[in-house]
Scaffold this active site. Structure first.
Site, PDB file in Angstrom:
ATOM      1  N   GLU A 266      -7.762   2.363   7.395  1.00  0.00           N
ATOM      2  CA  GLU A 266      -7.502   1.144   6.626  1.00  0.00           C
ATOM      3  C   GLU A 266      -7.104   0.094   7.644  1.00  0.00           C
ATOM      4  OE1 GLU A 266      -4.732  -1.460   5.547  1.00  0.00           O
ATOM      5  OE2 GLU A 266      -3.811   0.148   4.360  1.00  0.00           O
ATOM      6  N   CYS A 305      -1.385  -5.895   4.717  1.00  0.00           N
ATOM      7  CA  CYS A 305      -2.842  -5.776   4.815  1.00  0.00           C
ATOM      8  C   CYS A 305      -3.522  -6.271   3.550  1.00  0.00           C
ATOM      9  CB  CYS A 305      -3.233  -4.338   5.101  1.00  0.00           C
ATOM     10  SG  CYS A 305      -2.565  -3.147   3.926  1.00  0.00           S
TER      11      CYS A 305
END
Length: 706
Positions: A266, A305
């Site tokens: 990720e 994020c």
């Protein structure tokens, strides 16, 4: 293995069942500092740590101890651990403040992480069997006589799960990876990022001190682990969160490319929020949109994020959006040390991070972005003592909102300033908005804010393939929504392309990421033995004791009961139709029923057959069976005409004891045959059954028999 504490205050690792620090910390070892004051908190070093032994310990001791537990037992340990940590959050809040985290940030990171444990503790008991094998999908019959069948099963991988986490969520980022791995039965080796790894260490220390976790199920490496992947092979998994450049280095490692190490990532994500053309300044959607953008800019100082990096709005509303975001930032943001009263946004995690963010913003300004709000100069902040002024040693940065005249400028769709920064760009059509969102080359999440169903449909279907998650925000869910930037453990977290192409969370899906799916072929008896679930064609056991008279301690897979035939007359069908009101023509009109290609004439109601089937197999006296709580997988196969007969065969299919109760669930395979041995209906009956015979029920039964 040495366990002496370094005089240079090295952040400890926890490996091979004990706390470890290097005998001597090199002067070159990275320092960790208080994000607000610059105070040195310690150093990180793994000098002398034998990583091969860490991996071996996980594969051997961790795997062995986790194998002693079923899914349900591990799930209960997650629940117990969550309760233990929940009572000790204040200790973690105090340490977390040194990372620049505010009270709100702690709710996201610490409380959110503990919430993941609660979620997997619950879902593991509700959605997984009380065993270590999971059946995936329906049975496949591979021979005419049913003696050879196949299906897919999941079993845990035999290695370790190496979890490399980012600095922005030192608790949540660790627990959201640990929980599904633990539930699957796979030991974790946690590698936190240097700037905030001391908070991860504090959490791990609490987890170990709880005494809840089996030995070897959790290890922590505080510091460099550059050669860790050298020790891994096809048995192991690496879950990475961080920069795309680091992810590429790891993906290119020979043990990933050639050695079969499972790798998921990720990484960077230029997430978008799209305001629909119907959401003008006077609408609830406009207000919700502005609130969402400001929240994502300021929670964790924008170091998420999932933060909104691209704010995509109709050109006609662009100035209204900029003005509204600026006003809310002025109203809501108090920048400073999180330990000072009233502060709502803290520092970035480190001075290095501050320099990176400023550099990225400057590059965006040089590329055509205009400063609509904020400054790159050192801001005035609330210090820890409550005074206001510059904090030269702190990593503070003003929120920054950029406006772009050219919505398709490459830099706004390729540069990520990982801080309190967002860019506003305009569109003239929904197709253009979709195209702009796609320029992010794959993102973790996007929001669509509109109350027009047609707008939402077009935008969501247009952008979904470019994103791992899409939030639809309108007046109906504005207050109940968990928010753009909040991954929930029930749903997948990850995204395509630039976002890493990986998947985490997603409820039980993430447990399966730590397991191997295997195609299993064999006879019904052998597949029953492997899975603990009875398969059609496997042996049934008929004896003089009705299976409803057996407690869980006595009941066995395959124990069965077969009834006699019962005839269903035309009068029975008519009476059922009149008493229930279900007068569908197939049950009441001979001519119309006969004209239907599926029916030979008037047929019995399916629910009549189910009701009568219960009367055929139920043992009425009090006993171990406590309740019937449902039916599953019901199919009506062959219509039963008035005047036909049917019988029922009931077989114990799956037995699931509840670890924390004195009863469990039993799933019974029920099959109805007519007088010609044709299958009329199939379904599963779900009952709650006591683990042992109830003396009170036995006494009551004896009096009834007498």
């Amino acid at each position: 293995m040495t366990t002496t504490t370094s005089e240079q205050q090295a952040v400890p690792s926890y490996v091979q069942g004990s706390w470890w620090t290097p005998q001597a910390v090199p002067t070159s070892a990275p320092e960790v500092r208080d994000a607000s004051t610059g105070e040195v908190l310690g150093r990180v070093s793994t000098e002398g740590l034998e990583l091969a032994e860490v991996v071996r310990y996980g594969r051997q001791t961790g795997q062995r101890n986790l194998a002693d537990l079923t899914f349900h037992q591990r799930a209960l340990k997650l629940k117990e651990l969550a309760q233990f940590l929940n009572a000790r959050r204040e200790e973690l809040y105090e340490i977390s403040a040194k990372t620049g985290a505010t009270k709100i940030d702690n709710l996201v990171d610490i409380d959110g992480g503990i919430g993941v444990l609660f979620t997997f503790g619950s879902k593991g008991r509700r959605e997984l069997p009380n065993s270590n094998v999971v059946i995936d999908g329906p049975l496949e019959v591979l021979s005419r006589d049913g003696s050879f069948i196949g299906e897919h099963i999941y079993t845990r991988i035999p290695g370790v799960a190496v979890q490399i986490n980012a600095f922005n969520f030192p608790v949540w980022g660790m627990l959201e990876k640990f929980a599904p791995a633990f539930l699957a039965g796979v030991p974790s080796i946690v590698k936190p990022a240097t700037p905030t790894g001391y908070l991860t260490e504090a959490m791990v220390r609490l987890m170990i001190d709880s005494g809840i976790l089996p030995e070897g199920s959790l290890q922590l490496i505080s510091g460099s682990a550059r050669t860790l992947l050298d020790e891994l092979d096809y048995r192991d998994l690496v879950a990475f969160t961080g920069s795309a450049s680091t992810a590429k280095l790891l993906k290119d490692h020979p043990q990933v490319v050639y050695g079969g190490v499972r790798f998921t990532a990720e990484t960077d994500s230029l997430n978008a929020a799209i305001l629909g053309p119907d959401a003008g300044p006077d609408t609830p959607e406009f207000e919700a949109f502005v609130r969402s953008v400001v929240t994502e800019m300021t929670v964790k100082a924008g170091q998420k994020c999932t933060s909104i990096r691209r704010t995509i709005v109709p050109n006609a509303l662009k100035q209204d959006v900029i003005a509204a975001i600026s006003a809310r930032l002025n109203e809501k943001v108090v920048l400073g040390d999180p330990r000072a009263e009233g502060v709502t946004m803290g520092a970035l995690a480190s001075l290095e991070q501050l320099a990176d963010v400023r550099s990225a913003v400057q590059a965006m300004l040089d590329a055509g972005g205009e400063l609509a709000y904020g400054t790159l100069d050192a801001p005035s902040v609330t210090r820890r003592d409550g005074s206001i002024g510059e904090a030269a040693e702190g990593a503070f940065m003003s929120p920054v909102l950029l406006s772009w005249a050219d919505a398709s400028s490459q830099q706004v769709h390729s540069l990520e300033a990982f801080g309190p920064v967002s860019s506003v760009i305009g569109y003239d059509s929904l197709d253009e908005a979709i195209a702009l969102a796609a320029l992010g080359s794959g993102s973790l999440v996007a929001s669509v804010c509109s109350n027009d169903p047609l707008v939402v449909q077009q935008l969501v279907t247009g952008i979904a393939a470019h994103h791992g998650r899409v939030l639809v925000l309108n007046r109906e869910d504005a207050r109940s929504s968990t928010g753009h930037g909040a991954p929930v453990p029930h749903l997948v977290h990850g995204g395509p392309g630039r976002a890493g192409g990986g998947e985490e969370l997603g409820g039980i899906r993430s447990v399966y990421h730590h397991m191997q799916r295997t195609a299993l072929q064999g006879s019904p008896n052998m597949l029953t033995a492997v899975t603990g679930v009875w398969h059609p064609g496997a042996d049934r056991h008929f004896d003089d004791t009705h299976p409803f008279r057996k407690s869980l301690a006595e009941l066995r897979i395959g124990d069965a009961f077969g009834s006699e035939l019962r005839e269903v007359s035309l009068q029975d069908v008519t009476d059922f139709a009149n008493s229930t009101g279900d007068t569908f023509y197939a049950h009441t009109n001979q001519e119309a029923a006969a004209a239907n290609p599926f029916f030979p004439g008037i047929v019995a109601h399916g629910y009549l057959l189910l009701s009568w089937a219960a009367g055929l197999f139920v043992e009425p006296a009090p006993g171990p069976v406590l309740a019937n709580y449902g039916l599953e997988n019901l199919r009506f196969i062959t219509p039963l005409a008035a005047g036909d007969s049917f019988r029922v065969t009931l077989t114990a299919k799956q037995i699931t004891p509840r670890e924390d109760q004195d009863y469990g669930e039993v799933c019974w395979d029920a099959i109805l045959h007519n007088q010609h041995d044709e299958i009329v209906a199939t379904y599963d009956v779900l009952t709650l059954v006591a683990k042992t015979q109830d003396p009170v029920a036995d006494a009551s039964n004896a009096s009834l028999q007498g």
